[in-house]
Structure formats: structure tokens, C-alpha cells
Design a protein around this motif. Structure first.
Motif, mmCIF file in Angstrom:
data_model
loop_
_atom_site.group_PDB
_atom_site.id
_atom_site.type_symbol
_atom_site.label_atom_id
_atom_site.label_comp_id
_atom_site.label_asym_id
_atom_site.label_seq_id
_atom_site.Cartn_x
_atom_site.Cartn_y
_atom_site.Cartn_z
ATOM 1 N N UNK A 1 0.870 -1.067 -0.019
ATOM 2 C CA UNK A 1 -0.033 -0.068 -0.129
ATOM 3 C C UNK A 1 0.805 1.288 -0.067
ATOM 4 N N UNK A 2 0.476 2.517 -0.868
ATOM 5 C CA UNK A 2 1.207 3.505 -0.619
ATOM 6 C C UNK A 2 -0.053 4.621 -0.305
ATOM 7 N N UNK A 3 0.473 5.411 0.611
ATOM 8 C CA UNK A 3 -0.496 6.574 1.132
ATOM 9 C C UNK A 3 -0.786 7.662 0.118
ATOM 10 N N UNK A 4 -1.645 8.287 -0.166
ATOM 11 C CA UNK A 4 -1.856 9.388 -0.847
ATOM 12 C C UNK A 4 -3.176 10.261 -0.916
ATOM 13 N N UNK A 5 -3.604 11.010 -1.598
ATOM 14 C CA UNK A 5 -4.916 11.597 -1.473
ATOM 15 C C UNK A 5 -5.468 11.377 -2.728
ATOM 16 N N UNK A 6 -6.982 11.506 -2.791
ATOM 17 C CA UNK A 6 -7.790 11.961 -4.017
ATOM 18 C C UNK A 6 -8.620 13.067 -3.590
ATOM 19 N N UNK A 7 -9.152 13.767 -4.923
ATOM 20 C CA UNK A 7 -9.993 15.055 -4.754
ATOM 21 C C UNK A 7 -11.495 14.359 -3.896
ATOM 22 N N UNK A 8 -11.940 15.206 -3.150
ATOM 23 C CA UNK A 8 -13.165 14.907 -2.606
ATOM 24 C C UNK A 8 -14.212 15.020 -3.434
ATOM 25 N N UNK A 9 -15.642 14.739 -3.091
ATOM 26 C CA UNK A 9 -16.599 14.956 -3.965
ATOM 27 C C UNK A 9 -16.815 16.384 -4.564
ATOM 28 N N UNK A 10 -16.902 16.512 -6.014
ATOM 29 C CA UNK A 10 -17.055 17.706 -6.492
ATOM 30 C C UNK A 10 -15.898 18.679 -6.483
ATOM 31 N N UNK A 11 -14.625 18.094 -6.303
ATOM 32 C CA UNK A 11 -13.525 18.753 -5.859
ATOM 33 C C UNK A 11 -13.232 19.304 -4.738
ATOM 34 N N UNK A 12 -13.955 18.780 -3.698
ATOM 35 C CA UNK A 12 -13.808 19.354 -2.378
ATOM 36 C C UNK A 12 -12.423 18.808 -1.766
#
Length: 374
Positions: free
Chosen positions: A120-131
Motif C-alpha cells: 500500500x502507498x499513502x496518498x490523496x484523491x479529490x473529495x466529492x465535486x473537487x472538495x
């Protein structure tokens, strides 16, 4: 000169979203949860990671490019590549610092991007509607979500040697969650800023204004750290912002800070790791330096260059499991090369061979980071 792009790259789509909800309740793991990728085994192997920015076509949006993260293991004996795995991240996903603007980071921060087995590698994705971003972990390789309850979360990192993911959630709450145990989020209080360094399972909430959280190198014991200077965990916060401290500069100060006694002649270098409680390894573009501090860290007692004079560009370095050797990457002249160096007086670097990193062009190719010697 800095290196240009190297050789091959294998792609495999992957995405794993992790709940970042804070406080109160927790949501159960998705019944279709996928396990992390298999452990990246290999005794006495050196692990390299890099991110090629916007290097692959999105699986869902024909006009979108996504980042690709690749991990490779090399034999510490002869440099032979023994394993490799990749993941094309989902739309808008980022792994910091691999996929961000190139900068010097610490060995601990690079390793904390991954769980113990590098599945596993830690990261981020955009929240709903780019939040606000969502704290996330991606499978290497794979691509199925282990937990499906997206919420706000920034700066995710794995606690060293564990599957516990830490991040800064909504309202600056410090949150941890054990992904292997399927446990709910644990609240650890409020951080004064948008991120924190993770040291032995403890959040380090303050740092110099010109030091990123992934540039905080804490000495064993976790009470003193180096970044753009040296400071203690108990130092008071700066008057202008509670997330910052005013460290003693390592080397001549150009910003009005006091200079740590004994460091007046120290050339500029970025802290990478501590070899023991009093000895710090710093990375300069063409040199590795060992800095030795007084027992109370109130003075620099001396520093020693480890590499012979030669044209080079040192990317990063890691310590061997027994603490007696270093591995480092030299990205000079268009080729990334792996070296080993024993930490004994007069030792000379041993060339292990080239490290094929990326086929991406120079604008999108990511800088390789040494993330472990296992």
C-alpha cells in the motif's frame, strides 16, 4: 547536472480509498475490500520509488492523464533488480512528496508512504465535486478499494513498521486508522496547522516555517529534530503562528536566526536521517555529510564529508538494517546509479550499477527516492 529520464516503466491501475472520518463513529470496511499487494520480499534489498506525473491515460476520462507510481527492489550485493510493481493512480490522485514538486525529504518520510510490505502507498484523491482531499492508500499493484467511506483527510502517512495510517482530518483533527485490523478512526486531538510529521507513532506538530512536514528528521528518542535548523519538541511556538518554531540555524543564517554554535562553517545541506542520537546525515547535491552534535544538541562538534570529490547529483540515501552502511543514488549525467558506502573511516563508495527509473519525458519524469534497505 541533474539526471534526465532513464529506462523502463510498467503500468498497473490501482486505487484504494480509505475513510478519513474523524472522532465519534466509524464505518465498516466495504464487503468487497481488497487486501494490499503481496509483500515486496527480498533480504538485503534496496527499494527505490518514483512517480511519473501525468504519464498514463485515465481509465475513466479520455482527456485526462494520471500519475504513475513505481517501486523497484535491487540487491544490495550487486544492484540486480529483483522486483518491480507499479500503479496508475486515479483521476486527481497525488502521492506527496513523490508526485509533487521535487524537494529534499527525509528517509523516514519516504518510508512512511508505504505499509510494511510495500503493498500500500499513502496518498490523496479529490473529495466529492473537487472538495477537500481524501486521505487514501493505493494498492501496489492492484486497484480495489479496501475501505469505502471517503471523507476529508490530508498528509497521510503510515506509522513505521505498521499498517496504521495517520492523517489530518476535518477541523485539523489528527486521526489514525489501522487498515489491517479494519479498525475505526482514532482521534488524537487538534493540530495547529494543516499537517504534521510522524515520529515513532507520535505526531510532531511544530516545525520551522521553511521546512515541510516531510523534511523533519527527528533523532532517536523523538525529542530533537532537524530541518532548516535544529529545535526541540518542547520549544515554544513562534509568536506569529502556533504551528511554527524558530530553530537554531545549521550554518550561517541569512534570515535573522541564531546559528547553532560550531556550525558556522557548515555548508548548506538537507537533513536525511540520523545514524544515532547525536549523528545526522545531510545530503548536499554533490556530497553526503555526517554531522556530530554535543550530547545536549546545543553545539555542532564537527562534520565529515563521506564522498570523494567528483561530479555527482545525490538524490537520496538510506541506512542499512545494521546501521553500518549507506546506500545512495547518484543521478548525474543522465543515468541514475546506485551506490553502497560503509560507514568506516576511509571507506570508498561501491558502485552497484544503474537503476532504470522512467521512460517519461523530462517534464513529467519523477525524481527517484530511496525508501528502504530491508
Amino acid at each position: 547536472m541533474r539526471r534526465t529520464a532513464g529506462a523502463r516503466l510498467f503500468l498497473a491501475a490501482a486505487v484504494l480509498t480509505v475513510s478519513a472520518c474523524t472522532g465519534g463513529g466509524s464505518k465498516p470496511a466495504d464487503s468487497g475490500a481488497a487486501a494490499p499487494g503481496p509483500p515486496l520480499t527480498g533480504k538485503d534489498s534496496i527499494v527505490v520509488a518514483w512517480c511519473d506525473r501525468f504519464a498514463a491515460q485515465s481509465a475513466t476520462a479520455p482527456d485526462t492523464k494520471v500519475h504513475v507510481v513505481t517501486l523497484a527492489a535491487h540487491s544490495a550485493a550487486d544492484g540486480t533488480r529483483t522486483a518491480e510493481r507499479s500503479a496508475a493512480l486515479p483521476d486527481g490522485a497525488v502521492v506527496e512528496p513523490l508526485c509533487g514538486q521535487p524537494r529534499r525529504t527525509t528517509a523516514a518520510a519516504d518510508r512512511q508512504l508505504f505499509d510494511p510490505g510495500f503493498g500500500l502507498i499513502a496518498g490523496t484523491v479529490p473529495g466529492p465535486n473537487g472538495s477537500a482531499p481524501v486521505a487514501t492508500a493505493f494498492t501496489l499493484p492492484g486497484g480495489r478499494a479496501a475501505v469505502a467511506a471517503p471523507a476529508e483527510g490530508r498528509g497521510p502517512a503510515f506509522q513505521a513498521g505498521t499498517s496504521v495510517l495517520w492523517y489530518e482530518g476535518a477541523d485539523h483533527r489528527v486521526v489514525s486508522r489501522d487498515l489491517a485490523a479494519g479498525a475505526g478512526p482514532q482521534d488524537h486531538g487538534v493540530a495547529p496547522g494543516p499537517d504534521f510529521a510522524l515520529v515513532d507513532g507520535r505526531p510532531w506538530l511544530t516545525r520551522p516555517v521553511d521546512t515541510k512536514a516531510d523534511q523533519v528528521a527527528a533523532a532517536p528518542g523523538g525529542e530533537v529534530a532537524a530541518g532548516s535548523g535544529l529545535w526541540h519538541r518542547t520549544d515554544p511556538a513562534a509568536s506569529y503562528d502556533p504551528q511554527y518554531v524558530e530553530p537554531a540555524s545549521l550554518g550561517p543564517s541569512g534570515n535573522g536566526r541564531s546559528t547553532l554554535p560550531g556550525s558556522e562553517r557548515l555548508p548548506g545541506c538537507a537533513p536525511r536521517l540520523w545514524t544515532d542520537q547525536r549523528t545526522l546525515l545531510c545530503v548536499d547535491n554533490e556530497q553526503l555529510l555526517l554531522l556530530t552534535f554535543a550530547p545536549d544538541h546545543g553545539r555542532l562538534e564537527g562534520f565529515v564529508p563521506l564522498l570523494p570529490a567528483a561530479p555527482r547529483f545525490v538524490e537520496s540515501a538510506v541506512l542499512s538494517p545494521d546501521g553500518r552502511s549507506l546506500a545512495y543514488l547518484d543521478a548525474y549525467g543522465g543515468t541514475t546509479t546506485l551506490y553502497r558506502l560503509d560507514l568506516t573511516p576511509g571507506a570508498q563508495p561501491v558502485r552497484l550499477g544503474p537503476v532504470a527509473t522512467s521512460t517519461a519525458d523530462e517534464q513529467t519524469a519523477g525524481s527517484p527516492h530511496l525508501v528502504a534497505w530491508q
